[in-house]
Design an enzyme around this catalytic site. Structure first.
Site, short mmCIF file in Angstrom:
data_model
loop_
_atom_site.label_atom_id
_atom_site.label_comp_id
_atom_site.label_asym_id
_atom_site.label_seq_id
_atom_site.Cartn_x
_atom_site.Cartn_y
_atom_site.Cartn_z
CD GLN B 492 0.47 -0.68 3.23
OE1 GLN B 492 1.38 -1.24 2.65
NE2 GLN B 492 0.21 -0.93 4.50
N GLY B 493 2.12 1.15 0.41
CA GLY B 493 3.00 2.31 0.40
C GLY B 493 3.15 2.98 1.75
CB SER B 533 -8.18 1.66 5.93
OG SER B 533 -8.63 0.73 4.98
NE ARG B 534 -4.95 0.18 13.98
CZ ARG B 534 -3.68 0.02 14.37
NH1 ARG B 534 -2.84 -0.70 13.66
NH2 ARG B 534 -3.25 0.59 15.46
N GLY B 739 -7.85 6.77 6.43
CA GLY B 739 -7.45 5.67 5.55
C GLY B 739 -8.35 5.49 4.34
CD GLU B 742 -10.09 -2.16 5.40
OE1 GLU B 742 -10.48 -3.25 5.83
OE2 GLU B 742 -10.16 -1.11 6.07
#
Lengths: 154, 785
Positions: B492-493, B533-534, B739, B742
């Protein structure tokens, strides 16, 4: 277990290797030559992560027996950069952001390099067609296709 | 910190699309993944003995033949590892002990000098089973007719926000009782009542799961794993094997794709179990692609009954939502997916009366675990398609209907929490514009039908109330910074984003920040898991605080040396500068050796190490009967997607003409990475909508290979995808960020379903929307001949 002694060229280096009969090209690259850049995603020739160039043709190295590679000329991801200089495609895939987890990247780069070699100016459809055997779960392919287009641009 | 903070200017590195800091190694083949780590000639290989039955009692296990097989070094079974484990509900063991509950469940494992020998030895482990009746449907499983799969459910330990029902197959029942749904139906002018089925799917990371474990002579265990959760794995393994957390070290190299599958603890426990029998020897276990498909986490299936109604003006009034989640043989993780599906069960709509029953059911199917979106794709597939039909019934244009009912700041959401500011209106506008949604267009040829669909979404990070993040920032002699963190780079980077955050907060160049990788629980600071996505929000806060702490330490020393106040000082591109005296000095001059006091009186300062930690402290539990409480979640990310498609009349094949996706990310720390996430997520969503299904027949997966389980290829995305983002800041996010990892795959199935409906008038009961299904449905409906 019976072994074959083979001599082949890998990334422009001549190697002589003793390989068991059942050993695949992928296993030989990773285990005998410590070239771990080529990845194993399925061991069944379906995901393309293990793609290498064999005599200028992209092959799934998990489906090729090492013993068949006597005299072959193999190019892996480790051989794309020359004297520390990235290939055009390696540059453009960084620039377009076509790399996420990176696990499909080596095989993807090899398939695309093979495409550009046989067809230096492919259309978008030809690019997509050429990469259809290289699965990527992260990117949606957009930036990878863009990278190939840009690499073909010059 | 207040002083340092007051110096913060408009960000320059944050908000820039800097190149990824992990990419050079990835394009040259030198990036190290689990299977690339060299362990030498002593390395042993593990394989697992797996259940051939979906449900059976284990009558006898005899490992003696396997143990005697040449080359075999150890064989383990469940009798040595009886401890129950699980993230939210402790309902599984490393190996089945008295009973197997899904086909492929590990029963024993072998370590041997080669994979071939280990595999052969597995066939020599004799296991006698007594097959039992299975449960292959969640609604049936929840009924009192179904056989009990976990008779001891009432004795299992679980967190205090999960509610298992002893004596049933229901491991969690989350309820919402908001307003008065029964009364509200009478006020409704239009009602839609539908059922949708969403099948199990697989994450399909291109890198299969892998782990290597070794125990030293003192009993200290090291686990190398392709992992989204090195710290959670340390916690779960430590408890399962009665090892002290401090004696268990997890090293997590780069991950070749996770999507939730490498969160929590699954196959990684197997080599650890073997390692406890063979001190000093590393043992490697890598799943085959077939094992990858059904022996580890899958996305659980869902049957959702949605009844939703609005008044004559299109205002949503009531929703009754009943969800049966096919949790599989263990729901240690799935119970919380059920909970997330429950507390977000209205979707991103303002609905005053809601009744939800989100029910997690044990079945004899593969184990459901975290999957990108954590229940939201499944939920939205139902909600957004029902809303689409309701909009049509009401006669109100779709975009208007969505905008009129979308959740807004100040609305009381389904759990009673007050909604924060968000950009959903702008997201809808962006997508509607991208695909010219309101413009009815003709198909490109007469043998096709054309349609457009749109769907909106929300998702909150789904996690315990108090998942923590921590970080350190230290400087070296060259004045460059290194960030210690425990969140994982899974593609995701995040390592890039964290370097940007540290650079911005500290005042150094992005290129001068390194990430201390790989994550290693022995050296890296704690991070709960790389899920939900935290990280940009939570770990980003910790990294920012650590960088600000380092900055304060630096400025305090310089202020003392220059007889100035820190408020007059700044760090710019690695130089400490004074706006008052116009002095400057590079960080390299002071961050290790400090600064000399005047007149040879000694030294001040010393090595700089900043630390930061972050944990949300405001999330509350909810009432178990009503699902109401002050604050269920930390925040919601919202967004919208739409597709413009054509369908071949003669085959049912879908061609996507164009698509749009827009999400409110609070602040795009790295816009190019945001767009990359949205593209990848959209295509993963589209792939699940068009192709993907774990086909289960009496508990047997019949398509466990890439030939039979197709995912999207490069040929499937030959259409323009317009991605935009909106930035309504998150009050407690770094620079306002939240985030978006997702979210892009959450509304895709529904958006496509709505487009198919627009094109054909046909609403399939669930994905995958294969050409065959669409063609047969068109044939049945008399739409084609």
């Amino acid at each position: 277990m019976s072994y074959s002694r083979i001599t082949l060229t890998v990334n422009e280096v001549v190697e002589t290797v003793d390989v068991p009969q059942h050993m695949t090209l992928l296993q030989m690259l990773r285990e005998k030559l410590s070239l771990t850049g080529t990845k194993n995603g399925c061991t069944a020739g379906e995901c393309g992560a293990c793609t290498v160039m064999m005599n200028d043709e992209p092959v799934n190295s998990c489906m090729v027996l090492a013993a068949e590679c006597d005299g072959a000329n193999i190019l892996t991801v480790e051989g794309l950069a020359k004297q520390g200089k990235l290939s055009k495609l390696q540059d453009t895939i960084i620039k377009t952001g076509g790399v996420q987890c990176g696990f499909c990247t080596p095989g993807m780069l090899i398939s695309a390099t093979a495409l550009l070699k046989r067809n230096p100016h492919p259309t978008e459809n030809e690019i997509r067609e050429a990469l259809v055997g290289n699965l990527c779960r992260c990117t949606g392919y957009y930036r990878i296709v863009e990278a190939v287009k840009e690499a073909a641009g010059e | 910190m207040a002083n340092a903070k007051s110096k913060e200017k408009n960000p320059t590195v944050v908000g820039a699309s800097v190149p990824r800091n992990d990419v050079l190694e990835k394009v040259t083949g030198s990036a190290t993944y689990l299977d690339d780590i060299q362990f030498g000639n002593n390395l042993l290989y593990a394989r697992a003995v797996r259940s051939p039955h979906p449900h059976a009692l284990i009558k006898r296990i005899d490992t003696s033949k396997a143990e005697k097989f040449p080359g075999v070094k150890a064989v383990v079974t469940g009798k040595d590892f009886p401890e129950r484990i699980g993230l939210y509900l402790k309902d599984k063991t490393i190996f089945a002990t008295d009973r197997v509950r899904f086909l492929g469940e590990p029963v024993a494992a072998v370590a041997a000098v080669s994979e071939e020998i280990a595999q052969k030895a597995c066939t020599l482990v004799e296991v006698e089973y007594e097959p039992l009746e299975g449960v292959f449907d969640a609604e049936y499983g929840a009924s009192d007719k179904a056989p009990l799969l976990h008779p001891d459910l009432g004795k299992y330990e679980c967190v205090n926000f999960i509610f298992p029902k002893a004596g049933t197959n229901i491991s969690n029942h989350f309820k919402i009782r908001k307003g008065n749904v029964e009364a509200a139906w009478k006020e409704c002018a239009f009602i839609v009542d539908k059922t949708y089925k969403i099948p199990h799917i697989q994450h399909v990371p291109i890198e299969p799961h892998g782990a290597v474990a070794m125990m030293d002579q003192k009993g200290k265990v090291t686990l190398w794993a392709s992992s989204q959760s090195p710290f959670a794995q340390r916690n779960l393994v430590a408890k399962a094997l009665h090892i002290s957390h401090s004696d268990l070290r997890v090293i997590a190299p780069l991950v070749g794709g996770g999507f939730g599958s490498k969160a929590g603890l699954t196959m990684e426990a197997i080599p650890v179990a073997l390692a406890t029998k063979l001190p000093g020897v590393p043992i490697k276990f890598i799943l085959t692609r077939e094992e990858e498909f059904y022996t580890n986490f899958v996305r659980q299936g869902l049957t959702i009954h949605v009844k939703v109604g609005c008044d004559k003006d299109g205002n949503l009034l009531a929703l009754k939502n009943t969800m049966y989640w096919d949790g599989g043989a263990s729901t240690e993780y799935g119970t919380n997916i059920t909970r997330a599906g429950g507390y977000s069960s209205s979707g991103p709509y303002d609905i005053p009366n809601v009744e939800t029953d989100s029910i997690c059911v044990y079945t004899n199917h593969p184990i459901g675990g975290a999957y990108r979106g954590f229940g939201m794709s499944e939920l939205h597939t139902g909600i957004d398609q029902a809303i689409d039909e309701l909009a049509e019934k009401s006669g109100i244009e779709r975009v208007k209907f969505l905008k009129q009912n979308a959740i807004a700041e100040g609305d009381i959401v389904v759990t009673g929490m007050t909604m924060h500011a968000n950009g959903i209106q702008q997201c809808i506008d962006n997508v509607a514009k991208a695909i010219e949604f309101t413009k009815k267009e003709k198909p490109s040829t007469p043998d096709r039908l054309r349609g457009k669909g749109i769907a909106i979404m929300w998702k909150a990070p789904a996690m315990p109330p108090n998942p923590g993040s921590s970080a350190w920032v230290e400087l070296s002699e060259d004045g460059k910074a290194t960030v210690g963190l425990g969140g994982q780079e899974i593609g995701q980077g995040t390592f890039t984003v964290m370097a940007q955050i540290a650079a911005e907060a500290l005042g150094v160049k992005y290129e001068d920040v390194r990430i201390a990788g790989p994550v290693d629980t022995q050296y890296s600071p704690y991070e709960w898991q790389t899920v939900a996505s935290r990280l940009t929000w939570s770990m980003g806060n910790a990294v920012r605080l650590a960088a600000l702490d380092a900055r304060k330490q630096i400025l305090d020393v310089v202020a003392e040396a220059w007889h100035e106040t820190p408020e007059d000082l700044d760090i710019v591109n690695g130089m400490v500068v004074s706006y008052k005296s116009e002095q400057e000095t590079p960080l390299a001059n002071l961050v290790i050796y400090g600064l000399p006091k005047p007149n040879d009186e000694g030294w001040m300062g010393g090595p700089i190490v900043g630390r930061g930690s972050f944990m949300p402290k405001y999330v509350t539990n909810l009432d178990p009967e009503t699902g109401q409480g002050p604050r269920a979640v930390v925040h919601y990310t919202v967004g919208c997607e739409g597709l413009d498609i054509e369908i071949e009349k003669s085959t049912g094949k879908i061609h996507v003409i164009r698509a749009g996706a827009s999400f409110d990310v609070g602040k795009a720390i790295n816009p190019a990475l945001v767009k990359a996430q949205v593209e990848g997520g959209f295509v993963q969503g589209l792939s699940s909508a068009l192709f993907e299904e774990i086909r289960l027949r009496n508990g047997v997966m019949t398509n466990p290979s890439f030939v039979d389980y197709r995912i999207a290829t490069s040929a499937d995305t030959a259409f323009p995808l317009d991605t935009t983002y909106v930035e309504v800041p998150q009050d407690d996010g770094p620079w306002g960020a939240r985030g978006v990892g997702e979210h892009p795959m959450v509304p895709t199935i529904a958006a496509l379903g709505n487009a198919i409906y627009d094109a054909t008038g046909i609403r399939l009961d669930g994905p995958p929307f294969s050409a065959e299904k669409i063609f047969l449905a068109m044939l049945d409906a008399g739409k084609v001949e």
